[in-house]
Enzyme design. Sequence first.
Site, PDB file in Angstrom:
ATOM      1  N   HIS A  47     -61.062  23.081  14.434  1.00  0.00           N
ATOM      2  CA  HIS A  47     -60.290  23.546  15.580  1.00  0.00           C
ATOM      3  C   HIS A  47     -59.066  24.335  15.136  1.00  0.00           C
ATOM      4  O   HIS A  47     -58.675  25.310  15.786  1.00  0.00           O
ATOM      5  CB  HIS A  47     -59.856  22.352  16.438  1.00  0.00           C
ATOM      6  CG  HIS A  47     -60.951  21.841  17.329  1.00  0.00           C
ATOM      7  ND1 HIS A  47     -60.961  20.579  17.851  1.00  0.00           N
ATOM      8  CD2 HIS A  47     -62.085  22.435  17.777  1.00  0.00           C
ATOM      9  CE1 HIS A  47     -62.041  20.422  18.604  1.00  0.00           C
ATOM     10  NE2 HIS A  47     -62.737  21.531  18.572  1.00  0.00           N
ATOM     11  N   GLU A  73     -85.811  41.784  19.869  1.00  0.00           N
ATOM     12  CA  GLU A  73     -85.359  40.811  18.865  1.00  0.00           C
ATOM     13  C   GLU A  73     -86.500  40.206  18.063  1.00  0.00           C
ATOM     14  O   GLU A  73     -86.278  39.350  17.212  1.00  0.00           O
ATOM     15  CB  GLU A  73     -84.525  39.711  19.532  1.00  0.00           C
ATOM     16  CG  GLU A  73     -85.145  39.103  20.759  1.00  0.00           C
ATOM     17  CD  GLU A  73     -84.183  38.195  21.508  1.00  0.00           C
ATOM     18  OE1 GLU A  73     -83.235  37.684  20.893  1.00  0.00           O
ATOM     19  OE2 GLU A  73     -84.399  37.992  22.718  1.00  0.00           O
ATOM     20  N   ASP A 111     -81.496  37.776  15.739  1.00  0.00           N
ATOM     21  CA  ASP A 111     -82.862  37.253  15.676  1.00  0.00           C
ATOM     22  C   ASP A 111     -83.814  38.250  15.031  1.00  0.00           C
ATOM     23  O   ASP A 111     -84.720  37.858  14.288  1.00  0.00           O
ATOM     24  CB  ASP A 111     -83.365  36.884  17.077  1.00  0.00           C
ATOM     25  CG  ASP A 111     -83.000  35.452  17.455  1.00  0.00           C
ATOM     26  OD1 ASP A 111     -82.987  34.602  16.554  1.00  0.00           O
ATOM     27  OD2 ASP A 111     -82.737  35.204  18.636  1.00  0.00           O
ATOM     28  N   CYS A 143     -76.637  44.530  20.882  1.00  0.00           N
ATOM     29  CA  CYS A 143     -75.730  43.450  21.296  1.00  0.00           C
ATOM     30  C   CYS A 143     -75.625  42.360  20.235  1.00  0.00           C
ATOM     31  O   CYS A 143     -74.943  41.358  20.440  1.00  0.00           O
ATOM     32  CB  CYS A 143     -76.184  42.841  22.621  1.00  0.00           C
ATOM     33  SG  CYS A 143     -77.859  42.169  22.589  1.00  0.00           S
TER      34      CYS A 143
END
Length: 837
Positions: free
Chosen positions: A459, A696, A720, A767
């Site tokens: 975090h 993909e 992918d 993308c």
Amino acid sequence: MPNNKNDLTVCAPLNGPVLSLGNVPDDVFASGAMGDGIAIDPLGDCLHAPCAGVVMHVARTGHALTIRADNGAEILLHVGIDTVELNGEGFALLVKEGARVSDGQALIRFDLDRVARQCKSLISLIILTNSDHFELQPVNAQTVKVGEPLFHVSPRSTSTTHALPADEASSEASASIRITHRGGLHARPAALIRKTAQGFSSQSHLHFAGKSAGCDSLIGLMGLGIGEQDEVQVSCRGKDCEAALQALLAALSVPVHHEVPTPVVVAPRRAAAEAGVLQGVCAAPGLVCGPLFRLNGIELPADPRNHAVDEQLQHLHSALEQVRSEIRDTLDQARRSKDVEEQEIFAAHLALLEDPALLESATCAIEQGSAATHAWRDAIQAQCAVLLGLGKPLFAERANDLRDLQQRVLRALLGEAWHYKLPAGAIVVAHELTPSDLLQLSEQRAAGICMAEGGATSHVAILARGKGLPCVVALGSEVLEVPQGQRVVLDAGNGRLELTPDDARHAEVHQIRSAQKLKRQQQQAEAQAPARTFDGVGIEVAANVASSSEAQLAFANGADGVGLLRTEFLFVDRRTAPDEQEQRQAYQAVLDAMGDKPVIIRTIDVGGDKQLDYLPLPVEANPVLGLRGIRMAQVRPELLDQQLRALLQVSPLQRCRILLPMVSEVDELLHIRQRLDALCSELQLSQRPELGVMIEVPAAALMAEQLAEHADFLSIGTNDLSQYTLAMDRDHAGLAARVDALHPALLRLIAQTCSGAAKHRRWVGVCGALASDPLATPVLIGLGIRELSVSPPQVAEIKDRVRHLDAAQCRQLSQGLLNLSSAKAVRQACHHHWPLS
């Protein structure tokens, strides 16, 4: 010993074929050394409780646990063979040691495909470890489902244990030894120790870290938590104690059969690579110089334990309420600034402060005389030990959140101000910082952060990246020895802390930082303007988002639209699927956040590594090659129909574009287009939203021309597409660095996609992560890409990159890249042709 004389039916904790222990491919289990039992070859990814009882022991690596049933039977549940060697990877514990569980309750979820590929066997064991007290009668089923009877347990009429005669008990022998079993004293080596001890009349014990366990107790031995290379003491008492001791020492020092020792790779000392430099891991990039400021945690004095209980309880209550109020203020600020990650982190902190187990532990300690400070510290540290004991790096990093709460509440209890007084431009060093530390340091304008420990996915790392605060973790304990106030250079992007930079180096850093700052300001000033190359080719730079708040950030950063809205954010971490109305409102909120700009919304992409609890899918040998993306419509068409109805009701509909994931053939696209047309007619819509296809999988790239005939646009998911083309799992630790979308094979598929789309005058976007890589921008433009969808903070940078390129030159040079031999060669050529300034 058994608690009562009741019989017990043990039910199947897994679905699958049943095997006898003799057919298990492991000598220890097959020999019955651990006790009598049954094996199952699992067909699911979740282990369930075979009966009601209490979790006595949980393996450090999360692959096994033991339940004590209400009649005293102790049942070991062990997923797979040699799974301890996975060190917790692929396992998620759903219960804690000491927890009461009900029959059929989920206990351990595991990645079936990953575990199967990495361990010796998936065959899982259900072992009655105290078989000396109980008899086992199998049901003789060939296959079972979760909850079906597996075997019956009944108490034996007599106990095999007995006390030593007084004359034998006087002989004792003991010795120390270092454990060499790989992974420590887990279930299998512990079983051999028990079997060895049972061959002698003497009573034998192992002693470690102030705790002891009898060698005849499998649970007791595992419960000591002994790791590899830990030193333990063995003690034997009885007539044959010397012989027993030597046998146990031999058993403890020899690795269990089938355990293949792994060479120990010792990392070189960080300072040895380059004098005056400590090497760590980049958590947030940046280059800064300044004085070192070391932060130390709160150390408590010894507790006299003579406090008034009511007074200490009140102190703790007040401190907790103070910290809750501080966190609520932080949350409000995060909501106002639309910082989603910060909201999630501190919402989790607030939830931890309400955790009943944590509060009960601290309260009990106070009622037994502890000071509120010590009670709180001990309660936190006990919970941290549970997380650290799981042996998984991610859980270890989450323990840091608990330490954050420890420090905050202690400061409130001790009356310390929640502030640090930093020197101007300080580079802060600490053993490990917490999220609230990070926020305070950011407010006080710390120049950079470096930690002896910590992880790049913690975090603190997430917050540091969000704040633009250079941060390096895992520098080692040497960093804590650097003198306070010493001037250093933190080159976070390369994970370096330079301890003795000269004046010339300081001047160089200041010059580089000034140039970077000026460039960022110039880029941001032009972020809202269109991106056009030197020769006038327009490139749309959109943003990848997963919520309306991220869409607002994208709009503020100058995005030309949303190139990919991941709708999975609506479906995960919940018990039921969102209804049509909830989906419509969420999609409308994203459109509203983007003003008059287009929004591409990808239909739900689950399956593979993204599973939903309320959407059970068939067990698959390789889920990444199974029911993913649009293929889900084959088994759950109503889920896609509901989503399409919600999308068709947004306004204005012409700004909404629908994107289909994991398409591999034209018929899949035609089927969805027909369904979309039918739904438009059903809703009496005259407009049709644009329908696009994600490229993909290699099949889609090779069929791009045929797909473009029926699609309105194509969008390439390079993440992918890379792993499917290169046959490398992008999450595989040993291969991830080689899954590079600039591989010539990937570039050829991108080129073929653009060429096929051009024949039908369709535009093509990217993308995937490659769109956010400035080095790849000229290559993608050269191959014919006309839209790049990137992370919101990178919009200005990528637009600036586009404006400094000549599209004609990009086309000419990119063709030559298709003939290179590797991704490395492509990257070198890109640096030569289009250097990053």
